[in-house]
Motif scaffolding. Structure first.
Motif, PDB file in Angstrom:
ATOM      1  N   PHE A   1       0.840  -1.209   0.000  1.00  0.00           N
ATOM      2  CA  PHE A   1       0.000   0.000   0.000  1.00  0.00           C
ATOM      3  C   PHE A   1       0.872   1.256   0.000  1.00  0.00           C
ATOM      4  N   TYR A   2       1.871   1.286   0.880  1.00  0.00           N
ATOM      5  CA  TYR A   2       2.730   2.470   0.945  1.00  0.00           C
ATOM      6  C   TYR A   2       3.627   2.593  -0.278  1.00  0.00           C
ATOM      7  N   ALA A   3       4.052   1.473  -0.836  1.00  0.00           N
ATOM      8  CA  ALA A   3       4.848   1.524  -2.068  1.00  0.00           C
ATOM      9  C   ALA A   3       4.011   2.060  -3.225  1.00  0.00           C
ATOM     10  N   TRP A   4       2.756   1.630  -3.293  1.00  0.00           N
ATOM     11  CA  TRP A   4       1.872   2.097  -4.359  1.00  0.00           C
ATOM     12  C   TRP A   4       1.593   3.598  -4.222  1.00  0.00           C
ATOM     13  N   LEU A   5       1.440   4.077  -2.991  1.00  0.00           N
ATOM     14  CA  LEU A   5       1.276   5.509  -2.764  1.00  0.00           C
ATOM     15  C   LEU A   5       2.530   6.276  -3.189  1.00  0.00           C
ATOM     16  N   PHE A   6       3.700   5.721  -2.885  1.00  0.00           N
ATOM     17  CA  PHE A   6       4.956   6.363  -3.276  1.00  0.00           C
ATOM     18  C   PHE A   6       5.086   6.426  -4.791  1.00  0.00           C
ATOM     19  N   ILE A   7       4.722   5.352  -5.475  1.00  0.00           N
ATOM     20  CA  ILE A   7       4.760   5.349  -6.942  1.00  0.00           C
ATOM     21  C   ILE A   7       3.845   6.431  -7.497  1.00  0.00           C
ATOM     22  N   HIS A   8       2.663   6.577  -6.921  1.00  0.00           N
ATOM     23  CA  HIS A   8       1.756   7.640  -7.369  1.00  0.00           C
ATOM     24  C   HIS A   8       2.346   9.011  -7.135  1.00  0.00           C
ATOM     25  N   LEU A   9       2.972   9.205  -5.992  1.00  0.00           N
ATOM     26  CA  LEU A   9       3.595  10.490  -5.688  1.00  0.00           C
ATOM     27  C   LEU A   9       4.674  10.825  -6.715  1.00  0.00           C
ATOM     28  N   VAL A  10       5.487   9.849  -7.050  1.00  0.00           N
ATOM     29  CA  VAL A  10       6.550  10.063  -8.039  1.00  0.00           C
ATOM     30  C   VAL A  10       5.952  10.372  -9.413  1.00  0.00           C
ATOM     31  N   LEU A  11       4.958   9.600  -9.837  1.00  0.00           N
ATOM     32  CA  LEU A  11       4.360   9.816 -11.155  1.00  0.00           C
ATOM     33  C   LEU A  11       3.660  11.168 -11.253  1.00  0.00           C
ATOM     34  N   ILE A  12       2.950  11.558 -10.207  1.00  0.00           N
ATOM     35  CA  ILE A  12       2.282  12.860 -10.219  1.00  0.00           C
ATOM     36  C   ILE A  12       3.314  13.982 -10.217  1.00  0.00           C
ATOM     37  N   SER A  13       4.395  13.814  -9.470  1.00  0.00           N
ATOM     38  CA  SER A  13       5.457  14.820  -9.452  1.00  0.00           C
ATOM     39  C   SER A  13       6.090  14.969 -10.835  1.00  0.00           C
ATOM     40  N   LEU A  14       6.359  13.846 -11.496  1.00  0.00           N
ATOM     41  CA  LEU A  14       6.935  13.912 -12.845  1.00  0.00           C
ATOM     42  C   LEU A  14       5.974  14.568 -13.824  1.00  0.00           C
ATOM     43  N   TRP A  15       4.686  14.263 -13.708  1.00  0.00           N
ATOM     44  CA  TRP A  15       3.682  14.873 -14.582  1.00  0.00           C
ATOM     45  C   TRP A  15       3.620  16.379 -14.356  1.00  0.00           C
ATOM     46  N   LEU A  16       3.625  16.804 -13.085  1.00  0.00           N
ATOM     47  CA  LEU A  16       3.598  18.240 -12.785  1.00  0.00           C
ATOM     48  C   LEU A  16       4.863  18.934 -13.274  1.00  0.00           C
ATOM     49  N   LEU A  17       6.008  18.297 -13.114  1.00  0.00           N
ATOM     50  CA  LEU A  17       7.258  18.870 -13.594  1.00  0.00           C
ATOM     51  C   LEU A  17       7.219  19.069 -15.104  1.00  0.00           C
ATOM     52  N   LYS A  18       6.673  18.099 -15.814  1.00  0.00           N
ATOM     53  CA  LYS A  18       6.548  18.210 -17.262  1.00  0.00           C
ATOM     54  C   LYS A  18       5.644  19.384 -17.644  1.00  0.00           C
ATOM     55  N   LYS A  19       4.517  19.530 -16.936  1.00  0.00           N
ATOM     56  CA  LYS A  19       3.594  20.636 -17.217  1.00  0.00           C
ATOM     57  C   LYS A  19       4.236  21.986 -16.905  1.00  0.00           C
ATOM     58  N   ILE A  20       4.997  22.064 -15.816  1.00  0.00           N
ATOM     59  CA  ILE A  20       5.665  23.315 -15.455  1.00  0.00           C
ATOM     60  C   ILE A  20       6.702  23.675 -16.499  1.00  0.00           C
ATOM     61  N   LYS A  21       7.458  22.683 -16.985  1.00  0.00           N
ATOM     62  CA  LYS A  21       8.448  22.946 -18.026  1.00  0.00           C
ATOM     63  C   LYS A  21       7.786  23.462 -19.293  1.00  0.00           C
ATOM     64  N   ILE A  22       6.642  22.905 -19.646  1.00  0.00           N
ATOM     65  CA  ILE A  22       5.917  23.362 -20.827  1.00  0.00           C
ATOM     66  C   ILE A  22       5.461  24.806 -20.635  1.00  0.00           C
ATOM     67  N   LEU A  23       4.954  25.135 -19.455  1.00  0.00           N
ATOM     68  CA  LEU A  23       4.504  26.488 -19.178  1.00  0.00           C
ATOM     69  C   LEU A  23       5.659  27.482 -19.215  1.00  0.00           C
ATOM     70  N   VAL A  24       6.785  27.112 -18.636  1.00  0.00           N
ATOM     71  CA  VAL A  24       7.950  27.996 -18.646  1.00  0.00           C
ATOM     72  C   VAL A  24       8.447  28.203 -20.068  1.00  0.00           C
ATOM     73  N   LYS A  25       8.513  27.161 -20.854  1.00  0.00           N
ATOM     74  CA  LYS A  25       8.960  27.261 -22.239  1.00  0.00           C
ATOM     75  C   LYS A  25       8.012  28.129 -23.056  1.00  0.00           C
ATOM     76  N   THR A  26       6.698  27.965 -22.830  1.00  0.00           N
ATOM     77  CA  THR A  26       5.701  28.761 -23.547  1.00  0.00           C
ATOM     78  C   THR A  26       5.813  30.233 -23.183  1.00  0.00           C
ATOM     79  N   ASN A  27       6.025  30.539 -21.909  1.00  0.00           N
ATOM     80  CA  ASN A  27       6.112  31.920 -21.464  1.00  0.00           C
ATOM     81  C   ASN A  27       7.400  32.593 -21.934  1.00  0.00           C
ATOM     82  N   ARG A  28       8.466  31.856 -22.140  1.00  0.00           N
ATOM     83  CA  ARG A  28       9.725  32.433 -22.658  1.00  0.00           C
ATOM     84  C   ARG A  28       9.575  32.825 -24.117  1.00  0.00           C
ATOM     85  N   ASN A  29       8.774  32.088 -24.857  1.00  0.00           N
ATOM     86  CA  ASN A  29       8.622  32.358 -26.281  1.00  0.00           C
ATOM     87  C   ASN A  29       7.665  33.502 -26.575  1.00  0.00           C
ATOM     88  N   VAL A  30       6.956  33.986 -25.562  1.00  0.00           N
ATOM     89  CA  VAL A  30       5.975  35.052 -25.790  1.00  0.00           C
ATOM     90  C   VAL A  30       6.629  36.379 -25.896  1.00  0.00           C
TER      91      VAL A  30
END
Length: 90
Positions: A61-90
Motif C-alpha cells: 500500500f505504501y509503495a503504491w502511494l509512493f509510486i503515485h507520488l513520483v508519477l504525479i510529481s513527474l507529470w507536474l514537472l513536465k507541465k511546469i516545463k511546458i509552461l515555462v517554455k511557452t512563457n519564454r517564447n511570448v
C-alpha cells in the motif's frame, strides 16, 4: 477521433480501473489487520505483531502511494516545463 486516440484513451481508462482495483484490494486487505488485532500481538501497527500477508499488504500500500507520488510529481514537472517554455517564447 482517430483510432490511435481511441486506443490511447481506452488504455488510460483500463489503467485507472486497474489502479483503483489494486487500491481497493490493498485497502480491504489492511482492514483484515484491524479486524483481528489484539493487544497480545504488541503495539498496534508494529511489524512484530503482523503476519507475513499483513506486512506485504502494508508495504504494498505504501509503495503504491509512493509510486503515485513520483508519477504525479513527474507529470507536474513536465507541465511546469511546458509552461515555462511557452512563457519564454511570448
Amino acid at each position: 477521433m482517430n483510432r490511435s486516440k481511441q486506443l490511447f484513451y481506452f488504455g488510460v481508462v483500463i489503467a485507472v480501473l486497474l489502479d483503483l482495483a489494486l487500491f481497493l484490494f490493498l485497502s480491504i486487505a489492511q482492514m483484515q489487520y484491524d479486524d483481528f488485532y489484539t493487544e497480545e500481538k504488541g503495539n498496534y501497527g508494529s511489524w512484530a505483531g503482523m503476519s507475513t500477508f499483513e506486512k506485504l499488504t502494508d508495504f504494498g500500500f505504501y509503495a503504491w502511494l509512493f509510486i503515485h507520488l513520483v508519477l504525479i510529481s513527474l507529470w507536474l514537472l513536465k507541465k511546469i516545463k511546458i509552461l515555462v517554455k511557452t512563457n519564454r517564447n511570448v
